[in-house]
Write a protein that holds these residues in place. Structure first.
Motif, PDB file in Angstrom:
ATOM      1  N   ASP A  29      38.799  37.014  40.189  1.00  0.00           N
ATOM      2  CA  ASP A  29      40.575  37.722  40.544  1.00  0.00           C
ATOM      3  C   ASP A  29      41.847  37.063  40.042  1.00  0.00           C
ATOM      4  O   ASP A  29      41.881  35.995  40.665  1.00  0.00           O
ATOM      5  CB  ASP A  29      40.031  38.579  42.088  1.00  0.00           C
ATOM      6  CG  ASP A  29      41.653  39.381  42.043  1.00  0.00           C
ATOM      7  OD1 ASP A  29      41.864  39.761  40.724  1.00  0.00           O
ATOM      8  OD2 ASP A  29      42.224  39.494  42.953  1.00  0.00           O
ATOM      9  N   PRO A  31      45.495  36.388  39.806  1.00  0.00           N
ATOM     10  CA  PRO A  31      46.291  36.844  39.626  1.00  0.00           C
ATOM     11  C   PRO A  31      47.555  37.696  39.154  1.00  0.00           C
ATOM     12  O   PRO A  31      48.753  38.196  39.599  1.00  0.00           O
ATOM     13  CB  PRO A  31      47.575  35.184  40.115  1.00  0.00           C
ATOM     14  CG  PRO A  31      47.037  34.184  40.234  1.00  0.00           C
ATOM     15  CD  PRO A  31      45.624  35.237  39.322  1.00  0.00           C
ATOM     16  N   MET A  34      47.125  41.497  39.409  1.00  0.00           N
ATOM     17  CA  MET A  34      47.422  41.619  41.238  1.00  0.00           C
ATOM     18  C   MET A  34      49.099  42.957  40.721  1.00  0.00           C
ATOM     19  O   MET A  34      49.365  42.107  39.439  1.00  0.00           O
ATOM     20  CB  MET A  34      46.908  40.853  42.517  1.00  0.00           C
ATOM     21  CG  MET A  34      45.722  40.177  41.915  1.00  0.00           C
ATOM     22  SD  MET A  34      46.484  38.784  43.514  1.00  0.00           S
ATOM     23  CE  MET A  34      44.998  37.336  43.946  1.00  0.00           C
ATOM     24  N   ASP A  38      50.622  42.006  46.362  1.00  0.00           N
ATOM     25  CA  ASP A  38      49.432  41.125  46.606  1.00  0.00           C
ATOM     26  C   ASP A  38      49.487  40.279  45.783  1.00  0.00           C
ATOM     27  O   ASP A  38      49.111  38.503  46.724  1.00  0.00           O
ATOM     28  CB  ASP A  38      47.980  42.542  45.649  1.00  0.00           C
ATOM     29  CG  ASP A  38      47.920  43.218  46.824  1.00  0.00           C
ATOM     30  OD1 ASP A  38      48.208  43.595  47.868  1.00  0.00           O
ATOM     31  OD2 ASP A  38      47.079  44.044  45.344  1.00  0.00           O
ATOM     32  N   ARG A  39      50.286  39.584  44.288  1.00  0.00           N
ATOM     33  CA  ARG A  39      50.239  38.365  44.193  1.00  0.00           C
ATOM     34  C   ARG A  39      51.132  37.366  44.991  1.00  0.00           C
ATOM     35  O   ARG A  39      50.986  36.861  44.810  1.00  0.00           O
ATOM     36  CB  ARG A  39      51.207  38.232  42.834  1.00  0.00           C
ATOM     37  CG  ARG A  39      50.694  37.291  41.862  1.00  0.00           C
ATOM     38  CD  ARG A  39      51.342  37.552  40.513  1.00  0.00           C
ATOM     39  NE  ARG A  39      51.283  36.149  39.933  1.00  0.00           N
ATOM     40  CZ  ARG A  39      52.115  36.031  38.096  1.00  0.00           C
ATOM     41  NH1 ARG A  39      52.439  36.961  37.656  1.00  0.00           N
ATOM     42  NH2 ARG A  39      51.920  34.786  37.954  1.00  0.00           N
ATOM     43  N   TYR A  42      49.232  36.351  47.813  1.00  0.00           N
ATOM     44  CA  TYR A  42      48.613  35.686  47.026  1.00  0.00           C
ATOM     45  C   TYR A  42      49.500  34.022  46.651  1.00  0.00           C
ATOM     46  O   TYR A  42      49.011  32.465  47.441  1.00  0.00           O
ATOM     47  CB  TYR A  42      47.528  35.329  46.022  1.00  0.00           C
ATOM     48  CG  TYR A  42      46.633  34.115  45.313  1.00  0.00           C
ATOM     49  CD1 TYR A  42      45.536  34.883  45.722  1.00  0.00           C
ATOM     50  CD2 TYR A  42      47.206  33.792  44.136  1.00  0.00           C
ATOM     51  CE1 TYR A  42      44.381  33.632  45.349  1.00  0.00           C
ATOM     52  CE2 TYR A  42      46.570  33.107  43.846  1.00  0.00           C
ATOM     53  CZ  TYR A  42      45.080  32.742  43.774  1.00  0.00           C
ATOM     54  OH  TYR A  42      44.363  31.660  42.981  1.00  0.00           O
ATOM     55  N   ASN A  43      50.442  34.154  46.414  1.00  0.00           N
ATOM     56  CA  ASN A  43      50.952  32.419  45.919  1.00  0.00           C
ATOM     57  C   ASN A  43      51.693  31.782  47.266  1.00  0.00           C
ATOM     58  O   ASN A  43      51.666  30.762  47.282  1.00  0.00           O
ATOM     59  CB  ASN A  43      52.076  33.005  45.041  1.00  0.00           C
ATOM     60  CG  ASN A  43      52.141  33.893  43.301  1.00  0.00           C
ATOM     61  OD1 ASN A  43      51.008  33.351  43.546  1.00  0.00           O
ATOM     62  ND2 ASN A  43      52.590  34.232  42.647  1.00  0.00           N
ATOM     63  N   GLN A  45      50.008  32.255  49.915  1.00  0.00           N
ATOM     64  CA  GLN A  45      49.196  31.701  50.590  1.00  0.00           C
ATOM     65  C   GLN A  45      48.855  30.395  50.186  1.00  0.00           C
ATOM     66  O   GLN A  45      47.842  28.775  50.720  1.00  0.00           O
ATOM     67  CB  GLN A  45      47.914  32.403  50.767  1.00  0.00           C
ATOM     68  CG  GLN A  45      48.876  33.381  52.167  1.00  0.00           C
ATOM     69  CD  GLN A  45      47.631  34.797  52.167  1.00  0.00           C
ATOM     70  OE1 GLN A  45      46.541  34.861  50.995  1.00  0.00           O
ATOM     71  NE2 GLN A  45      47.179  34.986  53.202  1.00  0.00           N
ATOM     72  N   TYR A  46      49.462  30.532  48.922  1.00  0.00           N
ATOM     73  CA  TYR A  46      48.033  29.431  48.492  1.00  0.00           C
ATOM     74  C   TYR A  46      48.694  28.547  48.071  1.00  0.00           C
ATOM     75  O   TYR A  46      48.429  27.024  47.854  1.00  0.00           O
ATOM     76  CB  TYR A  46      47.962  29.670  46.430  1.00  0.00           C
ATOM     77  CG  TYR A  46      46.936  29.274  45.539  1.00  0.00           C
ATOM     78  CD1 TYR A  46      46.314  28.612  45.377  1.00  0.00           C
ATOM     79  CD2 TYR A  46      47.322  27.618  45.343  1.00  0.00           C
ATOM     80  CE1 TYR A  46      44.597  27.553  44.478  1.00  0.00           C
ATOM     81  CE2 TYR A  46      47.051  26.693  44.184  1.00  0.00           C
ATOM     82  CZ  TYR A  46      45.609  27.110  43.657  1.00  0.00           C
ATOM     83  OH  TYR A  46      44.399  26.050  43.375  1.00  0.00           O
ATOM     84  N   THR A  87      57.216  34.567  45.118  1.00  0.00           N
ATOM     85  CA  THR A  87      56.991  34.446  46.519  1.00  0.00           C
ATOM     86  C   THR A  87      57.428  35.453  47.925  1.00  0.00           C
ATOM     87  O   THR A  87      56.431  35.617  48.655  1.00  0.00           O
ATOM     88  CB  THR A  87      56.481  32.975  47.594  1.00  0.00           C
ATOM     89  OG1 THR A  87      57.899  33.154  47.102  1.00  0.00           O
ATOM     90  CG2 THR A  87      55.567  32.411  46.325  1.00  0.00           C
TER      91      THR A  87
END
Length: 126
Positions: A29, A31, A34, A38-39, A42-43, A45-46, A87
């Protein structure tokens, strides 16, 4: 039901299970693929899991994708680049601004700072 129908149903379920396992194991998957919500998650959390000096520019591009904004400068022999990854949603205008992003500051391709202090350091470089 006769054995032939049960066998076919069982065979179809096994084929479906194999397909699901293969997709989960081999589909990467990205980014870029997405939805923006969702992106952002994801950003966020990453980036929260990143460690200074243990992350480089290439990893950022590979794992987080193309940055939403970027700036770069050379100071002496050192190259500095700040990548902004979205973010947090602020305004639904179709434009990503710095206030919606978390900056990652790289010095010679190594991560040296994260967040607003990173951009502050970048702006003060001369």
């Amino acid at each position: 039901m006769n054995k032939k129908v049960l066998f076919r149903i069982l065979l179809a379920l096994i084929a479906y299970a194999v397909f699901v396992v293969l997709v989960v194991m081999f589909y990467k998957d990205s980014p870029a693929d997405m939805k923006w919500e969702d992106r952002e998650l994801y950003n966020r959390q990453y980036i929260a899991a990143l460690k200074i000096d243990n992350f480089n520019f290439e990893q950022a591009l590979t794992d987080l994708g193309t940055p939403d904004l970027t700036e770069a400068k050379k100071v002496g022999i050192d190259n500095y680049q700040v990548l902004f990854y979205r973010t947090q949603h602020v305004k639904s205008d179709g434009i990503t601004t710095q206030e919606e992003c978390t900056p990652l500051l790289f010095k010679n391709d190594q991560l040296i700072a994260i967040g607003e202090p990173a951009y502050q350091v970048f702006r003060e470089l001369s």
